[in-house]
Scaffold this active site. Structure first.
Site, PDB file in Angstrom:
ATOM      1  N   ASP A   7       0.826  -1.214   0.000  1.00  0.00           N
ATOM      2  CA  ASP A   7       0.000   0.000   0.000  1.00  0.00           C
ATOM      3  C   ASP A   7       0.860   1.265   0.000  1.00  0.00           C
ATOM      4  O   ASP A   7       1.933   1.301   0.611  1.00  0.00           O
ATOM      5  CB  ASP A   7      -0.901  -0.035   1.244  1.00  0.00           C
ATOM      6  CG  ASP A   7      -2.036   0.964   1.146  1.00  0.00           C
ATOM      7  OD1 ASP A   7      -2.297   1.478   0.038  1.00  0.00           O
ATOM      8  OD2 ASP A   7      -2.661   1.243   2.180  1.00  0.00           O
TER       9      ASP A   7
ATOM     10  N   HIS B 203       2.843   3.894  -8.871  1.00  0.00           N
ATOM     11  CA  HIS B 203       2.735   2.453  -9.174  1.00  0.00           C
ATOM     12  C   HIS B 203       4.006   1.973  -9.890  1.00  0.00           C
ATOM     13  O   HIS B 203       4.510   0.887  -9.609  1.00  0.00           O
ATOM     14  CB  HIS B 203       1.507   2.178 -10.043  1.00  0.00           C
ATOM     15  CG  HIS B 203       0.202   2.415  -9.344  1.00  0.00           C
ATOM     16  ND1 HIS B 203      -0.093   1.857  -8.119  1.00  0.00           N
ATOM     17  CD2 HIS B 203      -0.876   3.171  -9.663  1.00  0.00           C
ATOM     18  CE1 HIS B 203      -1.304   2.241  -7.734  1.00  0.00           C
ATOM     19  NE2 HIS B 203      -1.792   3.044  -8.654  1.00  0.00           N
TER      20      HIS B 203
ATOM     21  N   LEU C 252      10.912 -20.469  -5.419  1.00  0.00           N
ATOM     22  CA  LEU C 252       9.980 -19.515  -4.795  1.00  0.00           C
ATOM     23  C   LEU C 252       8.672 -19.536  -5.570  1.00  0.00           C
ATOM     24  O   LEU C 252       8.672 -19.432  -6.797  1.00  0.00           O
ATOM     25  CB  LEU C 252      10.579 -18.101  -4.836  1.00  0.00           C
ATOM     26  CG  LEU C 252       9.652 -16.954  -4.407  1.00  0.00           C
ATOM     27  CD1 LEU C 252       9.376 -17.005  -2.900  1.00  0.00           C
ATOM     28  CD2 LEU C 252      10.258 -15.588  -4.757  1.00  0.00           C
TER      29      LEU C 252
END
Ligand code: FPP
Length: 224
Positions: free
Chosen positions: A12, A29, A122
């Site tokens: 956030d 962003h 991962l």
């Protein structure tokens, strides 16, 4: 010391960062994506097996079309550029959430998942068009369809996060203290870390500090 297998992150603060430093939410962003790359690298260094990133919620459709388009363009370029690197580093990508985007985006997401399916180091769960309440409804409906009983094992089995352990910890950046409909079932016993920094300012050092703190927590799971 606790081991860390699964980290979930609510990334956030991109919009606020963008307005503050670049007068544009979208550029926030863009900067946030750099942090995504840093945290993926740091997760591998820390031998974390599962990383779940909240990139777009079912509620984010309420945002202006221009911002939504920008986010999906970023995603598209990211996947087109990164999949070969994911394969080199043995990173598997899985989308959690309902894939009802444009045909172009859906095809790219499916192709990216397919290309990385055998990777083992991962697993990145990328939450896109994700909402925890709708995920739970999806799970219950599948249980009913398959004539199974409602119990913890079956509910978990039909979630998008099936077959992986629940997050050990959740990190939310951006100085906001809420779950925003993210992994409500899976976070039942996770340790939660709220970080003041906005996502583009969050770095490997901040991440390592949280991981070290987590390792020292005494986890009781209701016991004493
Ligand atoms: C929340 O910040 C962030 C998002 C809704 C998007 C997350 C996207 C990225 C980190 C970059 C793109 C990632 C990929 C994988 C392509 P916000 O916009 O709600 O920030 P605010 O609270 O300051 O408005």
């Amino acid at each position: 010391m606790n081991s860390v297998k699964h980290v979930a992150i609510i990334m956030d603060g991109n919009g606020r960062w963008g307005i503050k430093y670049k007068k544009s939410r979208n550029l926030g962003h863009k900067e946030g994506l750099k942090t995504v790359e840093k945290i993926i690298k740091a997760s591998i260094k820390n031998k974390i097996k599962y990383l779940t990133l909240f990139a777009f919620s079912t509620e984010n459709w309420k945002r202006p079309k221009k911002e939504i388009n920008f986010l999906f363009n970023l995603l598209e370029n990211f996947l087109l550029n990164k999949i070969s690197e994911f394969n080199k580093k043995s990173i598997k990508l899985k989308i959690i959430g309902k894939k009802n985007f444009s045909k172009k985006i859906n095809d790219l997401l499916n192709k990216s998942e397919k290309k990385t399916i055998k990777n083992k180091k991962l697993l990145i769960n990328l939450a896109l068009n994700y909402g925890s309440k709708s995920e739970l409804i999806h799970s219950f409906n599948n249980i009913i369809k398959n004539k199974k009983s409602i119990n913890e094992k079956n509910i978990s089995k039909y979630l998008f996060t099936q077959n992986i352990p629940d997050p050990d910890l959740l990190i939310r950046t951006g100085n906001t203290h809420r779950l925003s409909n993210f992994l409500l079932w899976q976070l039942a016993y996770s340790e939660i870390f709220f970080e003041k920094k906005l996502w583009p300012d969050f770095n490997e050092k901040d991440y390592n500090k949280i991981l070290e703190k987590f390792k020292k927590i005494k986890r009781n799971y209701g016991n004493i």
